[in-house]
Design an enzyme around this catalytic site. Sequence first.
Site, PDB file in Angstrom:
ATOM      1  CD1 TRP A  13      48.042  54.152  61.049  1.00 16.08           C
ATOM      2  CD2 TRP A  13      48.863  53.316  59.056  1.00 16.08           C
ATOM      3  NE1 TRP A  13      46.896  53.146  60.423  1.00 16.08           N
ATOM      4  CE2 TRP A  13      47.582  52.917  59.090  1.00 16.08           C
ATOM      5  CE3 TRP A  13      49.291  52.705  57.775  1.00 16.08           C
ATOM      6  CZ2 TRP A  13      46.778  51.780  58.259  1.00 16.08           C
ATOM      7  CZ3 TRP A  13      48.792  51.806  57.018  1.00 16.08           C
ATOM      8  CH2 TRP A  13      47.339  51.547  57.459  1.00 16.08           C
ATOM      9  CE  LYS A 191      48.146  48.542  67.761  1.00 21.08           C
ATOM     10  NZ  LYS A 191      49.303  48.962  66.762  1.00 21.08           N
TER      11      LYS A 191
END
Length: 333
Positions: A13, A191
């Site tokens: 990322w 999440k």
Amino acid sequence: MTTRVAVMGSGNWGTAFGMILADAGCDVTMWARRPEVAEAINAGRNDAYLPELELPSAVRATVDPAEALHRADVVVLAVPSQTLRANLTQWGGSIPTDAPVVSLMKGVELGTTMRMSEVIAEAAGVGPDRVVVVSGPNLAPEIARRQPAAGVVACRDMATAERVASACATPWFRPYTDTDVIGAEVCGATKNVVALASGMAEGMGFGDNTKATIITRGLAETTRLGLALGAHPQTFMGLAGVGDLIATCMSPLSRNHSFGVRLGRGRTVEEATAELRTTTEGVKSCESILTLAGQHDVDMPICEQVVAVIRDGHSASEVGPRLMSRDLKAEKH
């Protein structure tokens, strides 16, 4: 005047976000821990993490954190969440005093149950008006292919959020600004745990009804925790909430989902870790998230069962019966 950005970390990322920044017109210096990774980035690729991505010429790398941080207008932190404090202890003092500090990390610190923005404030002395959180459905391989995506740029100070958003806006990446740092961080961390559960269900051969149930109930758990910590309710219905949850729980590109699939197929945590060979934040943070929930008297049964598998060594096949046999009056739908 060109914005100078330091990206501290060179994983999936961090590398993809460095490309976004460069495409938006910034000069990007990445800090890599390993010399071979820095050399590869300077040659135009990060073969260790995103080999398919040809990096823009505005992206360079160094193994010297002080060099990366020198005169940076914006500092982006993209190290594994459980290493953040140690990294900031080493080089946090070199962060320019007027630069926004952007967290790409999605976790809760073990031992302290601090969110990443809180760790940044404590370990690096960065005021909350300078701490920015970027979250949303941003699977790095898709970002690397410049597929259309969006994210949330959250900061308590809206002007700072807008400053960072303008530095990462491209024709294919759309940042939305917000002031709900707590909500963005809770969504981003939790999440990953729900994605582990969704992956376990897929690994055991269950279908979309099961996964949709896990995602929906996982969103309920996430919302309960976030509201208890002071988050804004609408955050959970947006990109940082349901958007990121869907992508992370359903995509084979998600490391947490893929890790869960392996657990569902009978792999141990050690075996799944060896197969993926990358940081899986849900595995690292699930226990601290459950502890945080307990501190605020928040019921998180899915998280509880994921911890039972990850920490306590229970079989993934035990999770479903436990969740399905919970007291019918225990929670609302």
